[in-house]
Scaffold this active site. Structure first.
Site, PDB file in Angstrom:
ATOM      1  N   SER A 102       0.838  -1.195   0.000  1.00 48.15           N
ATOM      2  CA  SER A 102       0.000   0.000   0.000  1.00 48.15           C
ATOM      3  C   SER A 102       0.874   1.246   0.000  1.00 48.15           C
ATOM      4  CB  SER A 102      -0.952  -0.032   1.204  1.00 48.15           C
ATOM      5  OG  SER A 102      -1.876   1.040   1.150  1.00 48.15           O
ATOM      6  N   THR A 103       0.821   2.047   1.060  1.00 52.68           N
ATOM      7  CA  THR A 103       1.568   3.307   1.082  1.00 52.68           C
ATOM      8  C   THR A 103       3.060   3.068   0.887  1.00 52.68           C
ATOM      9  OG1 THR A 103      -0.035   4.057   2.730  1.00 52.68           O
ATOM     10  CG2 THR A 103       1.902   5.445   2.370  1.00 52.68           C
ATOM     11  N   HIS A 128      -2.695  -0.927  -3.397  1.00 56.58           N
ATOM     12  CA  HIS A 128      -3.843  -0.058  -3.159  1.00 56.58           C
ATOM     13  C   HIS A 128      -3.690   1.215  -3.994  1.00 56.58           C
ATOM     14  CE1 HIS A 128      -4.271  -2.027   1.078  1.00 56.58           C
ATOM     15  NE2 HIS A 128      -4.852  -2.747   0.141  1.00 56.58           N
ATOM     16  N   MET A 166       0.028   1.045   5.368  1.00 53.19           N
ATOM     17  CA  MET A 166      -0.647   1.312   6.630  1.00 53.19           C
ATOM     18  C   MET A 166      -1.829   0.362   6.805  1.00 53.19           C
ATOM     19  SD  MET A 166      -1.934   5.017   7.971  1.00 53.19           S
ATOM     20  CE  MET A 166      -2.396   5.292   9.678  1.00 53.19           C
ATOM     21  N   ASP A 171      -4.441  -4.808   6.065  1.00 52.53           N
ATOM     22  CA  ASP A 171      -4.896  -5.583   4.908  1.00 52.53           C
ATOM     23  C   ASP A 171      -3.781  -6.528   4.459  1.00 52.53           C
ATOM     24  OD1 ASP A 171      -6.628  -6.410   2.867  1.00 52.53           O
ATOM     25  OD2 ASP A 171      -5.756  -4.986   1.437  1.00 52.53           O
TER      26      ASP A 171
END
Length: 365
Positions: free
Chosen positions: A184-185, A210, A303, A306
């Site tokens: 993600s991030t 994401h 973050m 997930d």
């Protein structure tokens, strides 16, 4: 008293600046300290007070967003969120911004900005808080080489694997190997670092990053241009084959199915899981179900949690599992949660993950 997250808005649209200011200032943990119509005005304001997070348009007068972003990263790396329209040109430019160190993307339509942003207010606030938690030292290094909606689990999309299914996965007649990655991030830069090191002989890969709808196609295209292996935005029915990496399309889930001795992906319209669509948990659960010990699961910077439960299911099904280490993560959230669950066999720095993928692929040729 907890320090507020100081945000600066840089966008040539007065409506965008006003609506985003109203949304963000409603959250007790956030304060918009300045808004500017272009980067030149923004730099004057930043000389007075430097923000924690910048929301930046990419197409502006006097100085474009990419040039401004590169200047920021060279002077004082700061969490930058790109605020982009959904045009093809804007998508391509946004990918350049992500490669240059931007943290995330929020989208804006051609019209109806006020209602659009207000409908997505919770997500926008979440992205800002996520950006504020990022370790920008790692973003710079990679560039160089409240109230939330109900959080659904992956059970809402894919039923849990039964003992019979996990056993069947490990007794499968196929010898095809599969690598599943979730991030993600900070993941756009981290994935580029890893995928650039890989040959066209690595096992087939399925990846969830994401990212908003539409942008994943531009992201996959960029990676395809700079990597030796083939990188594609996944389409329903695509085969998972050696030398190919399939990126889950934004706004939909990607699952893996087995047909005979081959793996393929299916793209699903289903509710967000862990507030994400695509979800890493959804992908990992299906890999656990159909690939078992034929798979390698990797969870990287991001973050939240997930992918943690899904990686545990892969681990319990016999898959090898890896988590990116804290020191090299932009946000040590998803890997940390996977480690806490006992889902991880090895914790590795970003620089070693590509080598592990190659080793896993060679082991079973």
């Amino acid at each position: 008293m907890k320090k507020k997250i100081n945000v600066m808005l840089v966008d040539d649209s007065a409506v965008v600046r006003q609506v985003l200011t109203n949304i963000l200032n409603k959250d007790a943990e956030i304060e918009v300290i300045a808004a500017a119509s272009d980067p030149i005005f923004a730099m004057d304001k930043m000389n007075v007070k430097w923000p924690d997070v910048i929301i930046l348009d990419v197409e502006m007068p006097r100085m474009d967003g990419i040039s401004f972003l590169k200047k920021i990263m060279s002077v004082r790396p700061t969490a930058v969120i790109i605020c982009s329209s959904l045009t093809s040109n804007a998508c391509a430019t946004s990918m350049q911004a992500m490669a240059a160190g931007a943290i995330s993307i929020i989208t804006k339509p051609r019209g109806g900005l006020k209602n659009f942003f207000e409908q997505d207010a919770v997500d926008i606030i979440h992205v800002v808080k996520e950006a504020a938690a990022s370790d920008m030292r790692h973003m710079k290094a990679m560039a160089m080489m409240s109230n939330v909606p109900a959080k659904l689990s992956m059970d809402a999309v894919i039923t849990p694997p039964t003992l019979h299914e996990l056993g069947a996965a490990n007794l499968s007649v196929t010898t095809e190997k599969l690598i599943a990655i979730g991030t993600s991030t900070g993941g756009t830069q981290a994935l580029e670092v890893v995928l650039r090191t890989l040959s066209r002989t690595v096992a087939g890969m399925v990846i969830v990053q994401h990212m908003p709808e539409v942008f994943t196609a531009a992201f996959a295209d960029r990676l395809n241009q700079v990597c030796e292996l083939e990188v594609l935005e996944a389409k329903n029915g695509d085969r998972v084959i050696p030398g190919r990496a399939l990126i889950a399309p934004g706004g939909r889930h990607m699952v893996v199915k087995q047909k005979g001795a081959q793996y393929h992906v299916e793209i699903l319209d289903a509710p967000p899981v862990n507030r994400h669509r695509p979800s890493v948990d959804v992908l990992f659960r299906t890999v656990a179900k159909c690939a078992g010990r034929n798979a390698l699961g990797i969870i990287m910077t991001g973050m939240g949690d997930d992918g943690a439960l899904g990686l545990k299911e892969m681990h319990d099904a016999g898959a090898e599992t890896i988590a990116q280490d804290e020191k090299s993560c932009v946000v040590y959230g998803m890997p940390k949660e996977a480690v806490k669950l006992g889902a991880v066999d090895k914790i590795l720095p970003l620089s070693q993950i590509g080598g592990m993928i190659e080793d896993f692929s060679k082991k079973y040729r």
